[in-house]
Design a protein around this motif. Structure first.
Motif, mmCIF file in Angstrom:
data_model
loop_
_atom_site.group_PDB
_atom_site.id
_atom_site.type_symbol
_atom_site.label_atom_id
_atom_site.label_comp_id
_atom_site.label_asym_id
_atom_site.label_seq_id
_atom_site.Cartn_x
_atom_site.Cartn_y
_atom_site.Cartn_z
ATOM 1 N N UNK A 74 13.432 -47.772 -13.568
ATOM 2 C CA UNK A 74 13.159 -46.395 -13.959
ATOM 3 C C UNK A 74 13.501 -45.462 -12.808
ATOM 4 N N UNK A 75 13.742 -44.201 -13.143
ATOM 5 C CA UNK A 75 14.203 -43.292 -12.103
ATOM 6 C C UNK A 75 13.389 -42.005 -12.039
ATOM 7 N N UNK A 76 12.458 -41.820 -12.961
ATOM 8 C CA UNK A 76 11.697 -40.570 -12.974
ATOM 9 C C UNK A 76 10.206 -40.868 -13.059
ATOM 10 N N UNK A 77 9.421 -39.925 -12.588
ATOM 11 C CA UNK A 77 7.970 -40.106 -12.657
ATOM 12 C C UNK A 77 7.463 -39.655 -14.026
ATOM 13 N N UNK A 78 6.227 -40.036 -14.318
ATOM 14 C CA UNK A 78 5.597 -39.618 -15.576
ATOM 15 C C UNK A 78 5.626 -38.094 -15.701
ATOM 16 N N UNK A 79 5.276 -37.448 -14.590
ATOM 17 C CA UNK A 79 5.153 -35.992 -14.640
ATOM 18 C C UNK A 79 6.509 -35.333 -14.856
ATOM 19 N N UNK A 80 7.536 -35.857 -14.215
ATOM 20 C CA UNK A 80 8.876 -35.290 -14.432
ATOM 21 C C UNK A 80 9.269 -35.375 -15.908
ATOM 22 N N UNK A 81 8.935 -36.500 -16.533
ATOM 23 C CA UNK A 81 9.297 -36.679 -17.940
ATOM 24 C C UNK A 81 8.499 -35.730 -18.831
ATOM 25 N N UNK A 82 7.209 -35.587 -18.518
ATOM 26 C CA UNK A 82 6.371 -34.689 -19.324
ATOM 27 C C UNK A 82 6.869 -33.246 -19.211
ATOM 28 N N UNK A 83 7.272 -32.860 -18.002
ATOM 29 C CA UNK A 83 7.785 -31.510 -17.798
ATOM 30 C C UNK A 83 9.041 -31.278 -18.648
ATOM 31 N N UNK A 84 9.885 -32.307 -18.718
ATOM 32 C CA UNK A 84 11.094 -32.204 -19.559
ATOM 33 C C UNK A 84 10.724 -31.996 -21.017
ATOM 34 N N UNK A 85 9.689 -32.714 -21.431
ATOM 35 C CA UNK A 85 9.230 -32.597 -22.820
ATOM 36 C C UNK A 85 8.803 -31.154 -23.109
ATOM 37 N N UNK A 86 8.020 -30.590 -22.207
ATOM 38 C CA UNK A 86 7.585 -29.190 -22.394
ATOM 39 C C UNK A 86 8.800 -28.275 -22.528
ATOM 40 N N UNK A 87 9.718 -28.433 -21.598
ATOM 41 C CA UNK A 87 10.875 -27.543 -21.575
ATOM 42 C C UNK A 87 11.671 -27.652 -22.875
ATOM 43 N N UNK A 88 11.749 -28.883 -23.373
ATOM 44 C CA UNK A 88 12.559 -29.090 -24.570
ATOM 45 C C UNK A 88 11.851 -28.627 -25.852
ATOM 46 N N UNK A 89 10.522 -28.790 -25.934
ATOM 47 C CA UNK A 89 9.863 -28.600 -27.230
ATOM 48 C C UNK A 89 8.901 -27.426 -27.374
ATOM 49 N N UNK A 90 8.298 -26.961 -26.278
ATOM 50 C CA UNK A 90 7.229 -25.972 -26.439
ATOM 51 C C UNK A 90 7.706 -24.714 -27.168
ATOM 52 N N UNK A 91 8.835 -24.163 -26.746
ATOM 53 C CA UNK A 91 9.293 -22.919 -27.390
ATOM 54 C C UNK A 91 9.675 -23.159 -28.848
ATOM 55 N N UNK A 92 10.250 -24.316 -29.084
ATOM 56 C CA UNK A 92 10.641 -24.661 -30.458
ATOM 57 C C UNK A 92 9.397 -24.751 -31.360
ATOM 58 N N UNK A 93 8.332 -25.324 -30.825
ATOM 59 C CA UNK A 93 7.075 -25.436 -31.594
ATOM 60 C C UNK A 93 6.531 -24.035 -31.882
ATOM 61 N N UNK A 94 6.543 -23.203 -30.855
ATOM 62 C CA UNK A 94 6.063 -21.829 -31.050
ATOM 63 C C UNK A 94 6.907 -21.091 -32.084
ATOM 64 N N UNK A 95 8.209 -21.355 -32.065
ATOM 65 C CA UNK A 95 9.098 -20.616 -32.968
ATOM 66 C C UNK A 95 8.825 -20.943 -34.436
ATOM 67 N N UNK A 96 8.166 -22.078 -34.694
ATOM 68 C CA UNK A 96 7.789 -22.387 -36.077
ATOM 69 C C UNK A 96 6.483 -21.685 -36.461
ATOM 70 N N UNK A 97 5.972 -20.881 -35.551
ATOM 71 C CA UNK A 97 4.738 -20.162 -35.844
ATOM 72 C C UNK A 97 3.495 -21.012 -35.638
ATOM 73 N N UNK A 98 3.660 -22.087 -34.902
ATOM 74 C CA UNK A 98 2.531 -22.987 -34.675
ATOM 75 C C UNK A 98 1.807 -22.641 -33.373
ATOM 76 N N UNK A 99 0.541 -22.991 -33.320
ATOM 77 C CA UNK A 99 -0.254 -22.780 -32.118
ATOM 78 C C UNK A 99 -0.471 -24.113 -31.423
ATOM 79 N N UNK A 100 -0.107 -24.165 -30.153
ATOM 80 C CA UNK A 100 -0.388 -25.371 -29.368
ATOM 81 C C UNK A 100 -1.812 -25.235 -28.840
ATOM 82 N N UNK A 101 -2.635 -26.253 -29.042
ATOM 83 C CA UNK A 101 -4.053 -26.121 -28.694
ATOM 84 C C UNK A 101 -4.294 -26.193 -27.181
ATOM 85 N N UNK A 102 -3.654 -25.296 -26.446
ATOM 86 C CA UNK A 102 -3.842 -25.233 -24.996
ATOM 87 C C UNK A 102 -3.481 -23.815 -24.553
#
Ligand code: FE2
Ligand code: FE2
Lengths: 315, 276
Positions: free
Chosen positions: A227-255
C-alpha cells in the motif's frame, strides 16, 4: 544468485527488487512475512466481497423495476465474482502452507478473519442499496485504486479488473440515488435517511486516522509496496470526490462541522465512534451475526455439492 | 408455395383471435420467467459454491431479461407498462406454472434459508426444456416479434439447459449414495408439481389455428419425451404420472406465489407511478 545467497541477502535482494518497481509473481521467492501480509490483506478483501454481496442481496429480489432488478442482480453477481477472483489469488499464496479456500471460509465463520465494517450494517430500505452502490463502492475504488500499484502482480491484475467493474457499480448506485433524490417526498426521505445511517460507516471504511506514527502493519505494507497511502489520505480523497456531489443532490450530510480548508484543501470532520468501529469489525455490528449465520448455514449445507466437484476437478 | 402470413404485433392488435392467442402465450412465458428468475435471485450469495453464485446470477438475469422482453411485447398490445405487468397483477391473473412458484426449500432468502440444490436444478431443467419447446415452435409463429424473440432467447436457454443437465449428471456420477437419493427425490418432487408446466390452459386449438404457436398440441408429448429420454439414459426413472393439482395456466396458484409477489413488488408498490 539469490538462490545461493544467505537468507539475509535474499531478503535484501527482494526489497531491492521492490524498490526497482519489479512486480512479484506467485511462483517467485518471497519472504514469509510478505506472504503473510498479502494473505491477510487479500483474504480479507475476498471475504469482504463475498459478505459484501449480502447487504445488497437483501434488495435484489425486491428491486422495484425490471431494469433495476437486472442491474442490481448484475452488480451483486460482480461482487461475488470479485470474491471468486480474489480467493483464487489468496489460495495460490496459501498453497505452500497446505491451505486453501475452505480454510478461508472456516476462518471467516469462526471470526478469525474479519470483513469490512460496512457490510455489518443494516440495509432496511431500497435506498440503502443505492447508497452502497454509489458511496461504499466509491470508497472501495479509492482504496483499491491505490492498490493497483501493489508490488504483488496477481493482486494488482485482479484489482485492475475489479476497479473497472466498480466504476459501473458506482454509476448504478448513483443512478438509484438520483432517481430517489428527484422523486416523491417519500423517496427523498428514504434516501436522506439512508445517507444519515451510512455516513459514520463510510468514514470508518478507511480505518482510524493515523496519529503521529503508523501501525506496524501499515509500515510493513508500505515498505513492501503493498500500500502507498494512509487511511487519512484515502478518506480525504473520498471527501473531495463525493461531498459536493452529495450536497448537489440536495442531501444533508449529518456532520455540521464538515468543511474543506480553502488553502490546505484538507477536510475537517467529526470523527465517527472508533470504539464502535472496533466492535463492528469484531463481528458485533448490527447485522454481523445474522449475515455470518446466513452465509455459514448455506455454505455448510452445500458441502455435499462442493465435495462432488473437488474430488474430480481436472487439476 | 403457401406460406403462413406473418404479422406484426401492431397488426395483431386489431385481429381478435390473433390477439387473444398472442396475449395468452406471452403471459405464460413472461410469468414463468419472472417467477423462476425470482427463485434464481434468491440463491444469489447463498449458493453452495462461489462459482455457482456467479452462474445463478447470470441465469437469474437472463430469465428476468426474457420476462422483461415478453412483458414489453404485451405492453405493445396496450396492456399496460411492462413494470405494471410484472409487479401489479394479482396472483389469480398470473399464468405461470405452479411448479415454478414452489419455494427453493425451507426458510426465506432473508432468514434461515435451507434451500434444496437438487430440486432447484431439477425444477429449472424442467422449465428450460419446456420453454425451449415453446420457443422452438414460436420460431415459426405467425407473430413476427414472437419469432424474433424465440430465435434470440433460444440461444441463451441452451446454455441454461446444459448447465442443469451437467449438474444432474454430476450429482449422479460423482455424488455418493446420499446425493443420488437427493436427485431421485428432486425428480419426484418436480414431477409431482409438473402437471401444469407443459400445458396451455386449454388454448392449444386456438394457438394452432392462429399459428401463433404452431404445433401447440404436440408440445406436451415432446416435452415428456425429452425429459424421459434424458432421465432414462441416466437410469433415473420418473415416477409414473404427475399429480394433478392446481393449474397455474388457469390462474390457480399456491400461497407461495402470493408470498413471492409481495416480495418482488414491495418497493414498486410503495409509490405507484413514481420513477425508480
Ligand atoms: Fe467488488
Ligand atoms: Fe462493487
Amino acid at each position: 544468485m539469490a538462490q545461493t545467497a544467505a537468507i539475509g541477502d535474499r531478503d535484501a535482494y527482494f526489497l531491492e527488487r521492490l524498490d526497482r518497481g519489479d512486480r512479484i509473481e506467485a511462483e517467485d521467492w518471497m519472504p514469509e512475512d510478505y506472504r503473510q501480509q498479502l494473505v491477510r490483506l487479500i483474504a480479507m478483501h475476498a471475504v469482504s466481497e463475498i459478505m459484501g454481496a449480502l447487504p445488497e442481496k437483501e434488495w435484489v429480489p425486491r428491486a422495484p423495476t425490471l431494469y433495476r432488478k437486472l442491474a442490481i442482480t448484475a452488480k451483486v453477481q460482480d461482487e461475488v465474482g470479485h470474491g471468486q477472483l480474489l480467493i483464487r489469488v489468496a489460495e495460490d499464496l496459501m498453497r505452500p502452507w497446505g491451505k486453501g479456500r475452505e480454510d478461508i471460509m472456516a476462518d471467516l465463520f469462526s471470526g478469525r478473519l474479519k470483513y469490512h465494517n460496512v457490510f455489518h450494517m443494516a440495509t432496511p430500505t431500497w435506498a440503502d442499496a443505492g447508497i452502497i452502490g454509489w458511496l461504499v463502492d466509491g470508497a472501495a475504488v479509492i482504496t483499491q485504486g491505490m492498490s493497483l500499484s501493489c508490488s504483488y502482480a496477481p493482486y494488482a491484475r485482479a484489482l485492475g479488473r475489479i476497479v473497472e467493474e466498480e466504476g459501473f457499480h458506482i454509476q448504478h448506485g448513483e443512478s438509484i440515488c438520483m432517481a430517489l433524490a428527484e422523486g416523491t417526498p417519500t423517496q427523498r426521505t428514504m434516501l436522506q435517511d439512508a445517507l444519515t445511517r451510512w455516513w459514520p460507516a463510510l468514514l470508518m471504511f478507511f480505518g482510524p486516522p493515523e496519529k503521529s506514527q503508523l501501525s506496524t502493519h501499515q509500515l510493513r505494507n508500505m515498505r513492501y509496496r503493498i500500500r502507498s497511502k494512509t487511511n487519512e489520505e484515502l478518506r480525504q480523497r473520498f471527501f473531495t470526490k463525493y461531498v459536493r456531489r452529495i450536497w448537489s443532490l440536495g442531501l444533508t450530510i449529518p456532520d455540521a462541522t464538515l468543511a474543506q480548508d480553502g488553502v490546505t484543501k484538507v477536510w475537517t470532520y467529526q470523527q465517527p465512534d472508533w470504539d464502535e468501529f472496533r466492535q463492528i469489525v469484531m463481528n458485533h455490528g448490527p447485522r454481523s451475526r445474522a449475515r455470518l449465520d446466513l452465509r455459514a448455514t448455506t455454505y455448510q449445507e452445500g458441502t455435499w455439492v462442493r465435495r462432488m466437484i473437488a474430488h474430480h476437478s481436472p487439476a | 408455395m403457401a406460406r403462413t402470413e406473418r404479422r406484426s404485433i401492431q397488426e395483431i392488435k386489431d385481429v381478435p383471435d390473433l390477439r387473444v392467442a398472442t396475449q395468452a402465450v406471452l403471459f405464460q412465458l413472461a410469468d414463468d420467467d419472472m417467477v423462476i428468475g425470482f427463485r434464481d435471485q434468491e440463491w444469489l450469495g447463498l449458493a453452495p459454491h462461489i462459482e455457482e453464485d456467479v452462474a445463478f446470477g447470470s441465469i437469474a438475469q437472463e430469465e428476468i431479461g426474457h420476462a422483461a422482453h415478453y412483458y414489453e411485447l404485451l405492453s405493445q398490445l396496450d396492456l399496460g407498462s411492462r413494470d405494471d405487468l410484472a409487479s401489479l397483477r394479482p396472483a389469480e391473473e398470473r399464468r405461470n406454472s405452479v411448479l415454478l412458484e414452489r419455494p427453493n426449500g425451507l426458510g426465506t432468502y432473508l432468514e434461515s434459508p435451507h434451500f434444496d440444490w437438487a430440486f432447484t436444478i431439477m425444477r429449472h431443467y424442467f422449465h428450460d426444456v419446456w420453454e425451449m419447446r415453446c420457443l422452438g415452435a414460436l420460431t415459426q409463429s405467425a407473430a413476427i416479434e414472437l419469432g424474433l424473440a424465440a430465435d434470440k432467447i433460444l440461444a441463451e436457454k441452451r446454455y441454461h439447459r446444459a448447465h442443469q443437465e451437467l449438474w444432474i449428471k454430476t450429482m449422479l456420477d460423482r455424488g455418493d449414495e446420499q446425493s443420488q437419493e437427493r436427485v431421485k427425490k428432486a425428480l419426484a418432487d418436480t414431477n409431482e408439481w409438473a402437471a401444469d408446466l407443459p400445458d396451455f390452459g386449454g388454448q392449444e386449438c386456438l394457438f394452432e389455428e392462429t399459428r401463433i404457436v404452431p404445433g401447440a398440441s404436440t408440445l406436451s408429448t415432446s416435452f415428456w419425451q425429452e425429459i424421459d429420454a434424458f432421465t432414462g439414459a441416466l437410469g433415473l426413472p420418473r415416477p409414473s404420472g404427475t399429480v394433478t393439482r392446481l393449474n397455474g395456466r388457469r390462474g390457480q396458484h399456491t400461497p407461495a406465489l402470493q408470498e413471492a409477489l409481495e416480495v418482488w413488488s414491495e418497493v414498486y408498490r410503495l409509490e405507484p407511478g413514481a420513477q425508480w
